[in-house]
Design a protein around this motif. Structure first.
Motif, PDB file in Angstrom:
ATOM      1  N   MET A   1       0.908  -1.160   0.193  1.00 54.54           N
ATOM      2  CA  MET A   1      -0.200  -0.123  -0.103  1.00 54.54           C
ATOM      3  C   MET A   1       0.596   1.288  -0.217  1.00 54.54           C
ATOM      4  O   MET A   1       1.685   0.865   0.792  1.00 54.54           O
ATOM      5  CB  MET A   1      -1.090  -0.060   1.622  1.00 54.54           C
ATOM      6  CG  MET A   1      -1.832   1.043   1.164  1.00 54.54           C
ATOM      7  SD  MET A   1      -2.713   1.057   2.494  1.00 54.54           S
ATOM      8  CE  MET A   1      -1.423   1.459   4.018  1.00 54.54           C
ATOM      9  N   ALA A   2       0.658   2.138  -0.587  1.00 54.28           N
ATOM     10  CA  ALA A   2       1.468   3.709  -1.024  1.00 54.28           C
ATOM     11  C   ALA A   2       1.302   4.171   0.205  1.00 54.28           C
ATOM     12  O   ALA A   2      -0.108   4.237   1.192  1.00 54.28           O
ATOM     13  CB  ALA A   2       0.726   4.333  -2.167  1.00 54.28           C
ATOM     14  N   THR A   3       2.106   4.875   0.222  1.00 53.00           N
ATOM     15  CA  THR A   3       2.234   5.935   1.439  1.00 53.00           C
ATOM     16  C   THR A   3       1.695   7.273   1.489  1.00 53.00           C
ATOM     17  O   THR A   3       2.386   7.749   0.335  1.00 53.00           O
ATOM     18  CB  THR A   3       3.615   5.659   2.979  1.00 53.00           C
ATOM     19  OG1 THR A   3       4.011   4.383   2.692  1.00 53.00           O
ATOM     20  CG2 THR A   3       3.738   6.538   3.764  1.00 53.00           C
ATOM     21  N   PRO A   4       0.531   7.826   2.184  1.00 55.34           N
ATOM     22  CA  PRO A   4      -0.070   8.887   1.930  1.00 55.34           C
ATOM     23  C   PRO A   4       1.265   9.788   2.010  1.00 55.34           C
ATOM     24  O   PRO A   4       2.187   9.229   3.355  1.00 55.34           O
ATOM     25  CB  PRO A   4      -1.524   8.870   2.545  1.00 55.34           C
ATOM     26  CG  PRO A   4      -2.005   7.314   3.190  1.00 55.34           C
ATOM     27  CD  PRO A   4      -0.162   7.121   2.925  1.00 55.34           C
ATOM     28  N   GLU A   5       0.848  10.925   1.577  1.00 56.17           N
ATOM     29  CA  GLU A   5       1.730  12.275   1.483  1.00 56.17           C
ATOM     30  C   GLU A   5       1.602  12.779   2.697  1.00 56.17           C
ATOM     31  O   GLU A   5       0.042  12.173   2.930  1.00 56.17           O
ATOM     32  CB  GLU A   5       2.306  12.792   0.201  1.00 56.17           C
ATOM     33  CG  GLU A   5       2.463  12.372  -0.746  1.00 56.17           C
ATOM     34  CD  GLU A   5       2.698  13.408  -1.955  1.00 56.17           C
ATOM     35  OE1 GLU A   5       2.169  14.635  -1.804  1.00 56.17           O
ATOM     36  OE2 GLU A   5       3.150  12.266  -3.406  1.00 56.17           O
ATOM     37  N   LEU A   6       2.199  13.756   3.352  1.00 56.13           N
ATOM     38  CA  LEU A   6       2.338  14.298   4.082  1.00 56.13           C
ATOM     39  C   LEU A   6       1.514  15.329   4.119  1.00 56.13           C
ATOM     40  O   LEU A   6       1.520  16.160   2.984  1.00 56.13           O
ATOM     41  CB  LEU A   6       3.560  14.879   5.330  1.00 56.13           C
ATOM     42  CG  LEU A   6       2.486  15.431   6.631  1.00 56.13           C
ATOM     43  CD1 LEU A   6       2.352  14.534   7.588  1.00 56.13           C
ATOM     44  CD2 LEU A   6       4.121  16.260   7.210  1.00 56.13           C
ATOM     45  N   ASN A   7       0.601  16.158   4.923  1.00 60.25           N
ATOM     46  CA  ASN A   7      -0.842  16.814   4.401  1.00 60.25           C
ATOM     47  C   ASN A   7      -0.268  18.441   4.789  1.00 60.25           C
ATOM     48  O   ASN A   7      -0.249  18.170   5.905  1.00 60.25           O
ATOM     49  CB  ASN A   7      -1.799  16.972   5.333  1.00 60.25           C
ATOM     50  CG  ASN A   7      -3.401  17.634   4.495  1.00 60.25           C
ATOM     51  OD1 ASN A   7      -2.885  18.501   4.442  1.00 60.25           O
ATOM     52  ND2 ASN A   7      -4.364  17.030   4.427  1.00 60.25           N
ATOM     53  N   PRO A   8       0.079  19.067   3.563  1.00 63.69           N
ATOM     54  CA  PRO A   8       0.603  20.564   3.952  1.00 63.69           C
ATOM     55  C   PRO A   8       0.023  21.295   4.515  1.00 63.69           C
ATOM     56  O   PRO A   8       0.459  22.394   5.956  1.00 63.69           O
ATOM     57  CB  PRO A   8       1.184  20.991   2.647  1.00 63.69           C
ATOM     58  CG  PRO A   8      -0.509  20.660   1.370  1.00 63.69           C
ATOM     59  CD  PRO A   8      -0.738  19.216   2.173  1.00 63.69           C
ATOM     60  N   GLN A  65      -4.875   2.034   8.784  1.00 63.46           N
ATOM     61  CA  GLN A  65      -5.060   1.680   7.358  1.00 63.46           C
ATOM     62  C   GLN A  65      -6.289   3.145   7.240  1.00 63.46           C
ATOM     63  O   GLN A  65      -6.861   3.516   7.739  1.00 63.46           O
ATOM     64  CB  GLN A  65      -6.458   0.695   6.903  1.00 63.46           C
ATOM     65  CG  GLN A  65      -5.788  -0.533   7.210  1.00 63.46           C
ATOM     66  CD  GLN A  65      -6.170  -1.783   6.673  1.00 63.46           C
ATOM     67  OE1 GLN A  65      -7.011  -1.584   6.600  1.00 63.46           O
ATOM     68  NE2 GLN A  65      -5.830  -3.493   7.287  1.00 63.46           N
ATOM     69  N   ALA A  66      -5.963   3.521   6.085  1.00 64.39           N
ATOM     70  CA  ALA A  66      -6.569   5.430   5.227  1.00 64.39           C
ATOM     71  C   ALA A  66      -7.977   4.769   4.740  1.00 64.39           C
ATOM     72  O   ALA A  66      -7.355   4.689   3.448  1.00 64.39           O
ATOM     73  CB  ALA A  66      -5.900   6.355   4.665  1.00 64.39           C
ATOM     74  N   SER A  67      -8.679   4.615   5.746  1.00 62.02           N
ATOM     75  CA  SER A  67      -9.851   3.662   4.782  1.00 62.02           C
ATOM     76  C   SER A  67     -11.139   4.974   5.189  1.00 62.02           C
ATOM     77  O   SER A  67     -12.259   4.328   4.820  1.00 62.02           O
ATOM     78  CB  SER A  67     -10.343   2.633   5.771  1.00 62.02           C
ATOM     79  OG  SER A  67     -10.548   2.574   7.318  1.00 62.02           O
ATOM     80  N   ARG A  68     -11.148   6.383   6.493  1.00 54.02           N
ATOM     81  CA  ARG A  68     -12.274   7.279   5.634  1.00 54.02           C
ATOM     82  C   ARG A  68     -12.051   7.624   4.811  1.00 54.02           C
ATOM     83  O   ARG A  68     -11.704   8.191   4.455  1.00 54.02           O
ATOM     84  CB  ARG A  68     -11.764   8.086   7.342  1.00 54.02           C
ATOM     85  CG  ARG A  68     -12.249   7.385   8.424  1.00 54.02           C
ATOM     86  CD  ARG A  68     -12.046   8.246   9.477  1.00 54.02           C
ATOM     87  NE  ARG A  68     -10.312   8.379   9.895  1.00 54.02           N
ATOM     88  CZ  ARG A  68      -9.341   7.693  10.694  1.00 54.02           C
ATOM     89  NH1 ARG A  68      -9.704   6.725  11.419  1.00 54.02           N
ATOM     90  NH2 ARG A  68      -8.284   7.898  10.471  1.00 54.02           N
ATOM     91  N   ARG A  69     -14.016   8.234   4.524  1.00 53.71           N
ATOM     92  CA  ARG A  69     -13.833   9.331   3.498  1.00 53.71           C
ATOM     93  C   ARG A  69     -15.077   9.660   4.178  1.00 53.71           C
ATOM     94  O   ARG A  69     -15.592   9.496   4.928  1.00 53.71           O
ATOM     95  CB  ARG A  69     -14.351   8.007   2.142  1.00 53.71           C
ATOM     96  CG  ARG A  69     -13.574   7.230   1.886  1.00 53.71           C
ATOM     97  CD  ARG A  69     -12.395   7.512   0.825  1.00 53.71           C
ATOM     98  NE  ARG A  69     -11.401   6.763   0.252  1.00 53.71           N
ATOM     99  CZ  ARG A  69     -10.176   6.784   1.007  1.00 53.71           C
ATOM    100  NH1 ARG A  69      -9.736   6.476   2.106  1.00 53.71           N
ATOM    101  NH2 ARG A  69      -9.448   5.379   0.702  1.00 53.71           N
ATOM    102  N   TRP A  70     -14.969  11.053   3.517  1.00 51.74           N
ATOM    103  CA  TRP A  70     -16.303  12.474   3.492  1.00 51.74           C
ATOM    104  C   TRP A  70     -16.488  12.388   2.616  1.00 51.74           C
ATOM    105  O   TRP A  70     -16.650  12.745   1.553  1.00 51.74           O
ATOM    106  CB  TRP A  70     -15.369  13.093   4.523  1.00 51.74           C
ATOM    107  CG  TRP A  70     -14.560  12.752   5.416  1.00 51.74           C
ATOM    108  CD1 TRP A  70     -13.015  11.727   4.868  1.00 51.74           C
ATOM    109  CD2 TRP A  70     -14.498  12.901   6.865  1.00 51.74           C
ATOM    110  NE1 TRP A  70     -12.930  12.285   6.549  1.00 51.74           N
ATOM    111  CE2 TRP A  70     -13.536  12.041   7.256  1.00 51.74           C
ATOM    112  CE3 TRP A  70     -15.840  13.445   7.589  1.00 51.74           C
ATOM    113  CZ2 TRP A  70     -13.474  12.044   9.104  1.00 51.74           C
ATOM    114  CZ3 TRP A  70     -15.706  13.370   8.885  1.00 51.74           C
ATOM    115  CH2 TRP A  70     -14.267  12.677  10.322  1.00 51.74           C
TER     116      TRP A  70
END
Length: 403
Positions: A1-8, A65-70
């Motif tokens: 799984m790709a690592t999400p970039e840090l949110n600026p 896991q980055a599983s949330r969506r809004w």
């Protein structure tokens, strides 16, 4: 799984050394469902909503896991459709409750008024936020899914509150989940978990509301074991810290029916292994604040004894309490029954005891064996819990007509 970039938009590091606890605690203490004070006329900037989501996404999730969506609903037609769905589920009930409680002073009067207002005006809220999570609950009874999204959804509400906005936590729309999915294109395998109306708040003053104190609902080293004083966990607990016990149970009976039972000073004698009987002291013949009665008790290690008791709390259908001696501040023990009306003919009965601060048979045993004080206190808590459980279970059977 790709690592999400840090949110600026979210700083990589925060210096917490100088955190303003008053502000943090203020947000935590005053964030709740707001309905009547949602500003339906003021636009909510999109970047402000996204800032709140950035903060919320810092919350923990299962497996990281980055599983949330809004889902952010701004379209007037979609908001209108959601408003109609929501109203069809709870609108009639809320309006009935509002009309039935209006002007009565009932504890639910303001809640029903505000809830019915939201049902009638949800479509006018500037933004409707629907937090979702990838996954479908397996109905196992275990969290497993929602523990990856609920905490972040609440963080969103806190972040909104800190920015002058207000939310209301609602879930009734999930009764129309199939319609909601079709309207918004929510795919299979994704679960919506709540619906959060979002708007600027009318006014900035929001206060904390009455809640039970931590020392009433925090159990230490076992269910039902309480301590009146916060104490120091690094030291052995002592009688001076107000040890106590709590047992509570939901009962299919009205507050009126439970009051009829718990206000009988002899009801516990039917179930307790320690309390034998009671009679009113001369000059008293029924439950009232300040009324006195005499309790007769027995214990294998102590024998039999009588004790003078005073009713210290007496609110029909809500609260019945008594203490040894004349007043609570010198009592060797303080007892109470609390009745919480849940809904309809269903209530929660809570039975509690606080030991001390005055002298009692327990303090005499501690004076004789001071090195064993923690053990003596713990044993007494266990004895009280066992008898209180018998009493509440017995009252439940009486109230539900099973005896």
């Amino acid at each position: 799984m790709a690592t999400p970039e840090l949110n600026p938009h979210v700083p990589a590091r925060y210096d917490t050394a100088g955190v303003d606890l008053a502000s943090v605690d203020g947000v935590l203490s005053t964030t709740r469902s707001v309905r009547l004070r949602l500003d339906l006329e003021r636009e909510v900037p999109q970047d402000l909503v996204l800032d709140c989501i950035d903060i919320a996404e810092q919350g923990p999730g299962g497996g990281n896991q980055a599983s949330r969506r809004w889902l952010l609903i701004r379209d007037p037609a979609q908001r209108q459709a959601i408003g109609e769905m929501y109203d069809s589920v709870v609108g009639a009930f809320m309006r009935q409750g509002r009309d039935a409680t209006a002007g009565t002073g009932h504890p639910m009067e303001q809640v029903m008024k505000s809830a019915s207002h939201l049902a009638e005006h949800l479509a006018e809220v500037p933004v409707i936020v629907i937090p979702c999570v990838w996954g479908v609950h397996d109905d196992s009874g275990k969290p497993g899914l929602f523990d990856s999204v609920l905490q972040s959804a609440w963080s969103f509400c806190l972040a909104a509150r800190a920015r002058g906005m207000a939310t209301a936590w609602t879930t009734a729309i999930l009764n129309k989940e199939d319609e909601l999915r079709e309207l918004l294109g929510i795919p299979d395998g994704v679960t919506p978990v709540a619906l959060l109306p979002l708007a600027f708040a009318k006014g900035t003053e929001f206060g904390a509301v009455p809640r039970r104190r931590a020392n009433e609902i925090a159990y230490v080293d076992g269910w039902g074991r309480t301590w009146e004083q916060r104490g120091n966990e690094a030291t052995a607990r002592a009688i001076g810290e107000g040890p106590g016990a709590t047992f509570e149970l939901d009962i299919d009976a009205s507050p009126e029916r439970l009051w009829e039972i718990v206000s009988d000073i002899n009801v516990g004698a039917n179930f307790s292994e320690e309390f034998v009987r009671a009679e009113w002291a001369p000059g008293y013949d029924g439950p009232a604040l300040g009324a006195k009665f005499i309790g007769h008790n027995q214990h294998p290690a102590i024998g039999e004894w009588n004790i003078d008791l005073t009713i210290t709390e007496c609110e029909p259908n809500v609260l019945f309490g008594w203490a040894t001696g004349e007043t609570e501040d010198v009592a060797g023990a303080r007892w109470r029954y609390e009745i919480d009306h849940l809904h309809g003919q269903r209530s929660r009965l809570r039975h509690t005891v606080r030991l001390g601060p005055g002298p009692s048979g327990l303090s005499a045993a501690i004076e004789a064996m001071p090195d064993k004080e923690p053990r003596i206190v713990s044993r007494r808590q266990s004895e009280h819990l066992a008898n209180m459980e018998r009493c509440v279970e017995g009252i439940k059977a009486l109230a539900e007509g099973n005896t």
